[in-house]
Design a protein around this motif. Structure first.
Motif, PDB file in Angstrom:
ATOM      1  N   LEU A 216      97.616  76.317  45.041  1.00  0.00           N
ATOM      2  CA  LEU A 216      97.639  75.879  43.648  1.00  0.00           C
ATOM      3  C   LEU A 216      96.241  75.875  43.037  1.00  0.00           C
ATOM      4  CD1 LEU A 216      98.880  74.780  41.087  1.00  0.00           C
ATOM      5  CD2 LEU A 216      98.925  72.508  42.138  1.00  0.00           C
ATOM      6  N   THR A 217      95.237  75.434  43.784  1.00  0.00           N
ATOM      7  CA  THR A 217      93.884  75.387  43.237  1.00  0.00           C
ATOM      8  C   THR A 217      93.353  76.783  42.928  1.00  0.00           C
ATOM      9  OG1 THR A 217      93.420  73.295  44.352  1.00  0.00           O
ATOM     10  CG2 THR A 217      91.520  74.560  43.633  1.00  0.00           C
ATOM     11  N   THR A 218      93.753  77.792  43.697  1.00  0.00           N
ATOM     12  CA  THR A 218      93.329  79.157  43.363  1.00  0.00           C
ATOM     13  C   THR A 218      93.980  79.613  42.058  1.00  0.00           C
ATOM     14  OG1 THR A 218      95.070  80.367  44.577  1.00  0.00           O
ATOM     15  CG2 THR A 218      93.123  79.712  45.819  1.00  0.00           C
ATOM     16  N   VAL A 219      95.197  79.163  41.808  1.00  0.00           N
ATOM     17  CA  VAL A 219      95.863  79.478  40.543  1.00  0.00           C
ATOM     18  C   VAL A 219      95.138  78.767  39.399  1.00  0.00           C
ATOM     19  CG1 VAL A 219      98.032  79.375  39.246  1.00  0.00           C
ATOM     20  CG2 VAL A 219      98.083  79.831  41.703  1.00  0.00           C
ATOM     21  N   VAL A 220      94.787  77.509  39.616  1.00  0.00           N
ATOM     22  CA  VAL A 220      94.030  76.755  38.610  1.00  0.00           C
ATOM     23  C   VAL A 220      92.729  77.474  38.276  1.00  0.00           C
ATOM     24  CG1 VAL A 220      92.717  74.633  38.213  1.00  0.00           C
ATOM     25  CG2 VAL A 220      95.033  74.508  39.168  1.00  0.00           C
ATOM     26  N   ASN A 221      92.007  77.927  39.298  1.00  0.00           N
ATOM     27  CA  ASN A 221      90.730  78.621  39.080  1.00  0.00           C
ATOM     28  C   ASN A 221      90.895  79.832  38.180  1.00  0.00           C
ATOM     29  OD1 ASN A 221      89.367  76.849  40.794  1.00  0.00           O
ATOM     30  ND2 ASN A 221      89.604  78.169  42.587  1.00  0.00           N
ATOM     31  N   THR A 222      91.868  80.671  38.500  1.00  0.00           N
ATOM     32  CA  THR A 222      91.999  81.931  37.767  1.00  0.00           C
ATOM     33  C   THR A 222      92.635  81.731  36.398  1.00  0.00           C
ATOM     34  OG1 THR A 222      92.559  84.275  38.046  1.00  0.00           O
ATOM     35  CG2 THR A 222      94.257  82.681  38.645  1.00  0.00           C
ATOM     36  N   PHE A 223      93.317  80.619  36.171  1.00  0.00           N
ATOM     37  CA  PHE A 223      93.835  80.277  34.843  1.00  0.00           C
ATOM     38  C   PHE A 223      92.754  79.637  33.971  1.00  0.00           C
ATOM     39  CE2 PHE A 223      97.945  81.392  36.239  1.00  0.00           C
ATOM     40  CZ  PHE A 223      98.859  81.295  35.191  1.00  0.00           C
ATOM     41  N   GLY A 224      91.571  79.417  34.540  1.00  0.00           N
ATOM     42  CA  GLY A 224      90.467  78.870  33.767  1.00  0.00           C
ATOM     43  C   GLY A 224      90.218  77.393  33.950  1.00  0.00           C
ATOM     44  N   GLY A 225      90.913  76.771  34.903  1.00  0.00           N
ATOM     45  CA  GLY A 225      90.761  75.348  35.125  1.00  0.00           C
ATOM     46  C   GLY A 225      89.789  75.020  36.243  1.00  0.00           C
ATOM     47  N   THR A 226      89.523  73.741  36.427  1.00  0.00           N
ATOM     48  CA  THR A 226      88.667  73.249  37.502  1.00  0.00           C
ATOM     49  C   THR A 226      88.950  71.775  37.729  1.00  0.00           C
ATOM     50  OG1 THR A 226      86.373  73.017  38.262  1.00  0.00           O
ATOM     51  CG2 THR A 226      86.768  72.650  35.923  1.00  0.00           C
ATOM     52  N   TRP A 227      88.720  71.298  38.936  1.00  0.00           N
ATOM     53  CA  TRP A 227      88.883  69.871  39.228  1.00  0.00           C
ATOM     54  C   TRP A 227      87.828  69.056  38.484  1.00  0.00           C
ATOM     55  CZ3 TRP A 227      92.143  67.222  42.900  1.00  0.00           C
ATOM     56  CH2 TRP A 227      93.069  68.048  43.542  1.00  0.00           C
ATOM     57  N   PHE A 228      86.580  69.522  38.552  1.00  0.00           N
ATOM     58  CA  PHE A 228      85.467  68.833  37.901  1.00  0.00           C
ATOM     59  C   PHE A 228      84.580  69.868  37.211  1.00  0.00           C
ATOM     60  CE2 PHE A 228      86.573  66.341  41.677  1.00  0.00           C
ATOM     61  CZ  PHE A 228      86.765  65.069  41.139  1.00  0.00           C
ATOM     62  N   ASP A 229      84.036  69.499  36.039  1.00  0.00           N
ATOM     63  CA  ASP A 229      83.081  70.398  35.410  1.00  0.00           C
ATOM     64  C   ASP A 229      81.700  70.173  36.029  1.00  0.00           C
ATOM     65  OD1 ASP A 229      81.882  68.171  34.194  1.00  0.00           O
ATOM     66  OD2 ASP A 229      82.853  68.524  32.259  1.00  0.00           O
ATOM     67  N   LYS A 230      80.708  70.895  35.558  1.00  0.00           N
ATOM     68  CA  LYS A 230      79.382  70.856  36.193  1.00  0.00           C
ATOM     69  C   LYS A 230      78.738  69.475  36.137  1.00  0.00           C
ATOM     70  CE  LYS A 230      77.003  72.646  32.064  1.00  0.00           C
ATOM     71  NZ  LYS A 230      76.314  71.383  31.725  1.00  0.00           N
ATOM     72  N   ASP A 231      79.203  68.626  35.221  1.00  0.00           N
ATOM     73  CA  ASP A 231      78.663  67.271  35.103  1.00  0.00           C
ATOM     74  C   ASP A 231      79.539  66.229  35.804  1.00  0.00           C
ATOM     75  OD1 ASP A 231      76.484  68.101  33.456  1.00  0.00           O
ATOM     76  OD2 ASP A 231      77.885  68.261  31.777  1.00  0.00           O
ATOM     77  N   TRP A 232      80.465  66.706  36.628  1.00  0.00           N
ATOM     78  CA  TRP A 232      81.370  65.850  37.401  1.00  0.00           C
ATOM     79  C   TRP A 232      82.427  65.133  36.553  1.00  0.00           C
ATOM     80  CZ3 TRP A 232      82.372  66.435  42.243  1.00  0.00           C
ATOM     81  CH2 TRP A 232      81.383  66.914  43.121  1.00  0.00           C
ATOM     82  N   LYS A 233      82.671  65.630  35.364  1.00  0.00           N
ATOM     83  CA  LYS A 233      83.764  65.061  34.575  1.00  0.00           C
ATOM     84  C   LYS A 233      85.083  65.615  35.098  1.00  0.00           C
ATOM     85  CE  LYS A 233      85.571  64.550  29.888  1.00  0.00           C
ATOM     86  NZ  LYS A 233      85.400  64.897  28.455  1.00  0.00           N
TER      87      LYS A 233
END
Length: 456
Positions: A216-233
């Motif tokens: 699922l996380t690989t799907v999230v990545n390629t759909f443009g999502g992320t668990w945390f942005d670069k500032d840890w939000k």
């Protein structure tokens, strides 16, 4: 932006991280340092129950113990169970197990905590092992922050899409060379029911940070999502994360395997092997089992790269590797086992005994230069090696990340966070709640991590 007063001090954060890994100690029965442990001419090995590991267990007595006199006592458990048991023994430094199967997620964390013995001195003395032959992505992923080596890969993997070529041909369908997830969903609908009892696709739904959350996380990545942005939000409530999750849940509910909420790697492997599903997105390591001599689908499976949407590639990078517990009573004998299990010699043995397509590949450059392997694994070896080479653990999506990892976030807290989020996602797959509800709860869990890491 949360105020500084709400962030925990770093010393407390370190304790929290350790507590996350030690959490299994607080439930169930644990023998502690009073366990039997190893000694004399025997070692204890704790490992996951994947097919390649089971084959290793079968071959050890006649081909390792016979040669070295070292008896290996195996404990073999399902993935979620083995992770809990390893964290118990290694965090406590109980020494019950000398060697355990650890991934490239755990090894840098365990090394930082002082739970693993450095392996560099062994590889420098053991010239026959040929450490330089280990593929660079694998070497790097098993190296600690101190630049020292703490693990040796048993096999390496990325992820790709597997499908029944014969079923597609019969239905007049063509698999794109580099499919998108939208194309995969369309194909899943068309092959659903192509044969009696056959579903369109198998996708993991079993709770576990290393189960449903990996694909699922690989799907999230390629759909443009992320668990945390670069500032840890925390970004689990973002439109991209929700879109990817809804897509995954809808696909497996509409055209996926029965009992999807309880299906992991092992169940999906069985489904594709037994003709219960026409496609499967998962680990490249599965190909060896699908193309094994006695596999009912040998020669019937096609392999293409992990499906994408907004990224050029989306396959993960993973290795089941051997870690040597620092408190092991038999470290030298444990290394002899590790060096044999990860050796060219062992690959030769598997190739001769069970067929070259079944060797634990993905770790050595020489494997892909071996003409016997290239011939017998012709169906998948090229796609497999490319997937490992194309994996981008430090840049897997469309935005900068605060920690490495493709199918995980490389922080100690992810074992607990990923597992708890996986339970919410699995409940959505089972139809017990909506995706919106699952992600709303998950976002709150992730925000607690944000509070600990923001400002770093």
């Amino acid at each position: 932006m949360r105020t500084q007063s709400r962030r925990r001090p770093r010393r407390l954060l370190a304790a929290t991280a350790a507590g996350t890994l030690l959490a299994p100690l607080l439930s169930g029965c644990w023998a502690g340092a009073g366990g039997t442990g190893s000694g004399g001419d025997s070692i204890n090995v704790l490992m996951v129950n994947n097919p390649q590991m089971v084959e290793l267990q079968k071959l050890t007595a006649d081909h390792f113990t016979e040669k070295t006199g070292i008896k290996v006592n195996f404990t073999v458990l399902p993935e979620n169970d083995v992770r809990d048991k390893i964290s118990q023994d290694f965090a406590n430094q109980a020494g019950q197990y000398d060697v355990a199967t650890l991934s490239n997620y755990e090894i840098p964390i365990y090394a930082k905590n002082g739970w693993l013995r450095e392996l560099g001195p062994y590889t420098r003395k053991d010239r026959a092992f040929d450490q330089r032959d280990i593929l660079p992505p694998m070497r790097q992923s098993l190296t600690g922050e101190d630049g020292k080596l703490y693990g040796e890969p048993f096999y390496g993997e990325s992820s790709f899409l597997m499908y029944r070529k014969d079923v597609f041909e019969k239905e007049g369908l063509t698999m794109p060379e580099k499919p998108t997830w939208r194309q995969v969903a369309d194909l899943a609908a068309k092959v659903d029911g192509a044969q009696k009892g056959m579903k369109g696709i198998c996708l993991r739904g079993l709770p576990g940070w290393g189960e449903v959350m990996a694909p699922l996380t690989t799907v999230v990545n390629t759909f443009g999502g992320t668990w945390f942005d670069k500032d840890w939000k925390a970004r689990l409530d973002s439109p991209e994360f929700e879109k990817a999750t809804r897509f995954y849940v809808d696909l497996v509910r509409e055209h996926g395997e029965s009992g999807a909420a309880q299906s992991g790697y092992a169940e999906c492997l069985n489904n594709l092997t037994q003709g219960k599903t026409a496609m499967w997105y998962d680990a490249t390591a599965a190909a060896g089992s699908l193309e094994a001599a006695k596999s009912p689908v040998k020669g019937k499976i096609g392999y293409v790269p992990a499906p994408v949407e907004k990224t050029e590639s989306s396959g993960w990078l993973y290795t089941w590797a051997w870690g040597l517990q620092k408190s092991s009573r038999n470290p030298d004998k444990a290394w002899k086992f590790i060096s044999w299990a990860s050796s060219k010699e062992y690959e030769e043995l598997v190739g001769e005994k069970t067929g070259w397509s079944n060797v634990p590949a993905g770790k050595r450059a020489s494997t892909y230069d071996n003409p016997r392997y290239r011939e017998e694994a012709a169906a998948f070896q090229g796609v497999m090696r490319a997937a490992i080479s194309d994996a981008r653990p430090r840049d897997p999506g469309v935005q900068p990340r605060p920690a490495p990892g493709i199918q995980f976030v490389g922080i100690p807290e992810f074992t607990d966070l990923g597992t708890r989020v996986s339970q919410e996602i699995s409940a959505a797959i089972a139809g017990r709640q909506s995706v919106e509800s699952a992600l709303k709860k998950s976002q709150k869990l992730a925000e607690k991590i944000s509070e600990e890491y923001e400002g770093r």
